[in-house]
Design a protein around this motif. Sequence first.
Motif, short mmCIF file in Angstrom:
data_model
loop_
_atom_site.label_atom_id
_atom_site.label_comp_id
_atom_site.label_asym_id
_atom_site.label_seq_id
_atom_site.Cartn_x
_atom_site.Cartn_y
_atom_site.Cartn_z
N THR A 1 0.87 -1.17 0.00
CA THR A 1 0.00 0.00 0.00
C THR A 1 0.90 1.22 0.00
N ASP A 2 0.35 2.34 -0.43
CA ASP A 2 1.09 3.59 -0.51
C ASP A 2 0.22 4.67 0.14
N ASP A 3 0.76 5.36 1.12
CA ASP A 3 0.01 6.42 1.82
C ASP A 3 -0.57 7.45 0.85
N ARG A 4 0.08 7.62 -0.30
CA ARG A 4 -0.38 8.61 -1.29
C ARG A 4 -1.53 8.09 -2.13
N LEU A 5 -1.87 6.81 -1.96
CA LEU A 5 -2.98 6.19 -2.70
C LEU A 5 -3.95 5.55 -1.71
N PRO A 6 -4.60 6.37 -0.89
CA PRO A 6 -5.50 5.80 0.12
C PRO A 6 -6.64 5.02 -0.52
N GLY A 7 -6.98 3.92 0.13
CA GLY A 7 -8.08 3.09 -0.37
C GLY A 7 -7.69 2.15 -1.48
N GLU A 8 -6.38 2.03 -1.76
CA GLU A 8 -5.91 1.14 -2.82
C GLU A 8 -4.87 0.19 -2.27
N ILE A 9 -4.84 -1.02 -2.82
CA ILE A 9 -3.84 -2.03 -2.46
C ILE A 9 -3.35 -2.68 -3.75
N TYR A 10 -2.07 -2.96 -3.82
CA TYR A 10 -1.47 -3.54 -5.01
C TYR A 10 -0.85 -4.88 -4.64
N LEU A 11 -1.36 -5.95 -5.24
CA LEU A 11 -0.92 -7.31 -4.95
C LEU A 11 0.02 -7.80 -6.05
N THR A 12 1.08 -8.51 -5.65
CA THR A 12 1.99 -9.05 -6.65
C THR A 12 1.27 -10.12 -7.47
N LEU A 13 1.62 -10.24 -8.74
CA LEU A 13 0.97 -11.27 -9.56
C LEU A 13 1.30 -12.67 -9.04
N GLY A 14 2.46 -12.83 -8.39
CA GLY A 14 2.81 -14.11 -7.80
C GLY A 14 1.88 -14.53 -6.67
N PHE A 15 1.24 -13.56 -6.03
CA PHE A 15 0.28 -13.85 -4.96
C PHE A 15 -1.07 -14.30 -5.53
N MET A 16 -1.38 -13.86 -6.74
CA MET A 16 -2.68 -14.17 -7.33
C MET A 16 -2.74 -15.63 -7.77
N ASP A 17 -3.88 -16.28 -7.52
CA ASP A 17 -4.04 -17.69 -7.87
C ASP A 17 -4.10 -17.91 -9.38
#
Length: 145
Positions: free
Chosen positions: A84-100
């Motif tokens: 997460t980035d404090d400058r992008l509140p309400g957003e989360i970025y997941l690595t593609l390796g984490f995605m099923d």
Amino acid sequence: MTASAPHHGSCRCGLISAEAGSPPIWQSYCHCRDCRKQTGAPVMAFVGFHTDSLTWFGEPRNWRGAGGVTRMFCSHCGSQIGYTDDRLPGEIYLTLGFMDEPESYPPASHAFVERQLPFLHLTDDLPRFDGFSVERPTKTTEQDR
């Protein structure tokens, strides 16, 4: 082509998983040094979601990096989960390796291409940015002056 909701992700050992109930908001490669160091790979690929659409099963560990970025990982298997980035509140970025189903989230751009490793050749026609691929608001605090 992006998979339809819900979107599932999990770490290698399965202790941490997540489900997003809304469509992704952004998909990109990142060539910055910080992402390379975090993933141990020559480039990071990620998919972004609205934070409030995510349900966690298990609790990822956090590490607060520079610039207001908080990185997440599994404390058992070490899998990188996202940030997460404090400058992008309400957003989360997941690595593609984490995605099923990582093949369902093809990146739509490249960030920090001026830092791309010279031996890494990705021959696509995606937009390329010298900096972030997701615009961050600029701060004008006393600390920033």
